[in-house]
Design an enzyme around this catalytic site. Structure first.
Site, PDB file in Angstrom:
ATOM      1  N   PRO A  13      15.747   8.782 -26.159  1.00  0.00           N
ATOM      2  CA  PRO A  13      16.834   8.640 -25.190  1.00  0.00           C
ATOM      3  C   PRO A  13      18.132   9.115 -25.830  1.00  0.00           C
ATOM      4  O   PRO A  13      18.499   8.655 -26.915  1.00  0.00           O
ATOM      5  CB  PRO A  13      16.865   7.134 -24.904  1.00  0.00           C
ATOM      6  CG  PRO A  13      16.245   6.497 -26.117  1.00  0.00           C
ATOM      7  CD  PRO A  13      15.263   7.485 -26.663  1.00  0.00           C
ATOM      8  N   CYS A  96      22.057   1.577 -30.593  1.00  0.00           N
ATOM      9  CA  CYS A  96      23.225   2.430 -30.407  1.00  0.00           C
ATOM     10  C   CYS A  96      24.447   1.805 -31.090  1.00  0.00           C
ATOM     11  O   CYS A  96      24.782   0.648 -30.829  1.00  0.00           O
ATOM     12  CB  CYS A  96      23.514   2.639 -28.927  1.00  0.00           C
ATOM     13  SG  CYS A  96      24.948   3.711 -28.609  1.00  0.00           S
ATOM     14  N   LYS A 135      13.920  -0.605 -29.144  1.00  0.00           N
ATOM     15  CA  LYS A 135      14.339   0.461 -30.054  1.00  0.00           C
ATOM     16  C   LYS A 135      15.469  -0.089 -30.922  1.00  0.00           C
ATOM     17  O   LYS A 135      16.460  -0.595 -30.400  1.00  0.00           O
ATOM     18  CB  LYS A 135      14.808   1.701 -29.293  1.00  0.00           C
ATOM     19  CG  LYS A 135      15.074   2.911 -30.200  1.00  0.00           C
ATOM     20  CD  LYS A 135      15.362   4.176 -29.380  1.00  0.00           C
ATOM     21  CE  LYS A 135      15.393   5.413 -30.288  1.00  0.00           C
ATOM     22  NZ  LYS A 135      16.489   5.406 -31.260  1.00  0.00           N
ATOM     23  N   HIS A 167      14.491   3.556 -35.532  1.00  0.00           N
ATOM     24  CA  HIS A 167      15.333   4.603 -36.109  1.00  0.00           C
ATOM     25  C   HIS A 167      15.520   4.224 -37.566  1.00  0.00           C
ATOM     26  O   HIS A 167      16.145   3.210 -37.869  1.00  0.00           O
ATOM     27  CB  HIS A 167      16.673   4.689 -35.378  1.00  0.00           C
ATOM     28  CG  HIS A 167      17.498   5.860 -35.806  1.00  0.00           C
ATOM     29  ND1 HIS A 167      18.295   6.553 -34.939  1.00  0.00           N
ATOM     30  CD2 HIS A 167      17.643   6.472 -37.006  1.00  0.00           C
ATOM     31  CE1 HIS A 167      18.907   7.544 -35.593  1.00  0.00           C
ATOM     32  NE2 HIS A 167      18.517   7.498 -36.852  1.00  0.00           N
ATOM     33  N   ASN A 207      11.660   7.192 -35.665  1.00  0.00           N
ATOM     34  CA  ASN A 207      12.689   8.078 -35.142  1.00  0.00           C
ATOM     35  C   ASN A 207      13.707   8.317 -36.258  1.00  0.00           C
ATOM     36  O   ASN A 207      13.932   7.454 -37.096  1.00  0.00           O
ATOM     37  CB  ASN A 207      13.338   7.417 -33.923  1.00  0.00           C
ATOM     38  CG  ASN A 207      14.543   8.156 -33.393  1.00  0.00           C
ATOM     39  OD1 ASN A 207      15.580   7.552 -33.117  1.00  0.00           O
ATOM     40  ND2 ASN A 207      14.445   9.457 -33.227  1.00  0.00           N
ATOM     41  N   GLY A 208      14.311   9.507 -36.254  1.00  0.00           N
ATOM     42  CA  GLY A 208      15.370   9.792 -37.213  1.00  0.00           C
ATOM     43  C   GLY A 208      14.962  10.820 -38.250  1.00  0.00           C
ATOM     44  O   GLY A 208      13.983  10.618 -38.985  1.00  0.00           O
ATOM     45  N   GLY A 209      15.684  11.937 -38.280  1.00  0.00           N
ATOM     46  CA  GLY A 209      15.487  12.932 -39.329  1.00  0.00           C
ATOM     47  C   GLY A 209      14.274  13.816 -39.185  1.00  0.00           C
ATOM     48  O   GLY A 209      13.985  14.612 -40.093  1.00  0.00           O
TER      49      GLY A 209
END
Length: 338
Positions: A13, A96, A135, A167, A207-209
Site C-alpha cells: 500500500p 506509517c 502491517k 517492514h 517488506n522493505g529494500g
C-alpha cells in the site's frame, strides 16, 4: 483456514500511488499477486465519499483494503464496509511514520500500544469473515530491542492475528520524513526472521529494500511472502519477473498487450469522468531500461497532450517508443491461468 501461499507476492500500500488504476495495471503484470489499496482512514469512510474510496475493478482480486485508525468501533465499521465492497482482506496500518498520521494517533505510533492494537484487531475480525492482518515496523525511533517487536507481535497473536506484514526497519517518528523512513533506518531482516522462528504458526511477509526479482525470490527462503513497494512503482515489470519464477505456468502479457489493454481501460474510465493524467501515472515506468523510455515518459507526462483526455495517447507513446504497429492481444491473453 489460512493459506500462506496467498501472500507469496504482494504489492505494498502506497499513499498517492496504489489507487485503483495503478492496481488494475499491476494486475496485468502479475495475475496472482495480492494488491493493497493505499491507506484509507476510518474518518474518510465515516464522513467522506465511500464509493470514491472503496470502488475497484473485479479484475483486481485478490485485493486488500488497508485502513488507518485507532478506534476499535470505527475500524470495525470500516472493515464491514470493505467486506461489503468485496475486499479479500482487511489490513491495519501500524507502520506509517508520517506526521499527519501521528497527529491522528495511528500508523507506526500504534506499536507503542499493543493492547489497543489487539482490541482493534479483535473488533475488525469479529466484524468480517475475511482475514484481518497487521502491517508494522520492527521498532520505534532508535530502539532496536527485539523484545519490543516480539512483545508487540505476541500481543496481537494472542488476540488471534496470524498474518503479519513486516517492514524490516524501525520507524523514526521525529526528524525523518516518510521518504527518509524508507531509506535511512537500517534494514534488519535477521530480526524479521527471528519473528518467523518465534511464531511458526503465523504467516510473515517481508517488506522493505526489495529492489529486484532475484532478491525477492531469495527472501522467500526465509519468509512466507514478499511485499514490493517502490520497486513495483519505478520498475513495474519486476512484478512479472517474480511472477514468472513463482508461477511459471501463468501466461503473462507482453508490453504491447499491456498497452493495448490500458488503452481500452483508459477509454472506459475517461467515459466515467476520470482524467487521463491519473490513469497513465503508473505506466511511466513500464519500459524503464528500454531504448526510448525517456520519450515514452515525456509523452505520457505532457500536460497539453493529457488535457485532451484522449486514451490513444498511450498508443501514440508506444508507437513512438517502438516505431511499429501495436500488437493486438489474442482473445483471453490477459486472463490469469486457473
Amino acid at each position: 483456514m489460512l493459506n500462506a501461499s496467498d501472500w507469496r507476492l504482494c504489492v505494498a500500500p502506497m499513499i498517492d500511488v496504489t489507487d485503483r488504476h495503478c492496481r488494475y495495471f499491476h494486475r496485468l503484470l502479475a495475475p496472482r499477486a495480492r494488491l493493497y489499496t493505499e491507506m484509507i482512514t476510518t474518518g474518510a469512510l465515516l464522513h467522506g465519499n465511500v464509493d470514491r474510496h472503496l470502488d475497484f475493478d473485479a479484475a483486481e482480486h485478490p485485493v486488500a483494503l488497508q485502513l488507518g485508525g485507532s478506534e476499535p468501533d470505527a475500524l470495525a465499521h470500516a472493515a464491514r464496509l470493505g467486506r461489503q465492497w468485496g475486499y479479500d482482506e482487511i489490513n491495519l496500518n501500524c507502520g506509517c511514520p508520517s506526521e499527519r498520521v501521528q497527529r491522528g494517533a495511528f500508523g507506526a505510533c500504534l506499536m507503542a500500544e499493543p493492547l489497543l492494537v489487539a482490541d482493534c484487531f479483535k473488533a475488525m475480525q469479529d466484524a468480517v469473515d475475511v482475514p484481518v492482518t497487521i502491517k508494522h515496523r520492527l521498532g520505534l525511533d532508535y530502539d532496536d530491542s527485539y523484545n519490543f517487536v516480539r512483545d508487540f507481535v505476541g500481543t496481537i497473536h494472542q488476540a488471534g492475528c496470524r498474518v503479519f506484514i513486516v517492514h524490516a526497519r524501525n520507524a523514526v517518528l521525529k526528524g525523518l520524513s516518510p521518504k527518509d523512513n524508507r531509506e535511512i533506518p537500517p534494514l534488519r531482516y535477521h530480526t524479521a526472521r527471528q519473528l518467523k522462528s518465534d511464531f511458526p504458526d503465523c504467516v510473515f511477509v517481508v517488506n522493505g529494500g526489495l529492489a529486484d526479482a532475484a532478491q525477492s525470490v531469495q527472501a522467500l527462503d526465509d519468509f512466507d511472502g514478499v511485499m514490493l513497494g517502490r520497486a513495483a512503482w519505478h520498475t513495474p515489470r519486476v512484478l512479472s519477473e517474480v511472477s514468472m519464477q513463482l508461477w511459471p505456468s501463468v501466461r503473462l502479457p507482453t508490453d504491447a498487450q499491456v498497452v493495448d489493454e490500458m488503452v481500452r481501460y483508459a477509454a472506459r474510465e475517461i467515459a466515467r469522468g476520470v482524467p487521463l493524467r491519473i490513469i497513465v501515472r503508473p505506466l511511466l515506468g513500464l519500459v524503464n531500461g528500454q531504448s526510448g523510455a525517456r520519450r515514452w515518459r515525456r509523452m505520457l507526462s505532457d500536460p497539453a497532450r493529457l488535457s485532451a483526455n484522449d486514451p490513444t495517447l498511450i498508443f501514440e507513446a508506444w508507437r513512438a517508443l517502438q516505431g511499429a504497429p501495436l500488437e493486438r492481444a489474442p482473445a483471453g491473453a490477459l486472463s490469469a491461468a486457473p
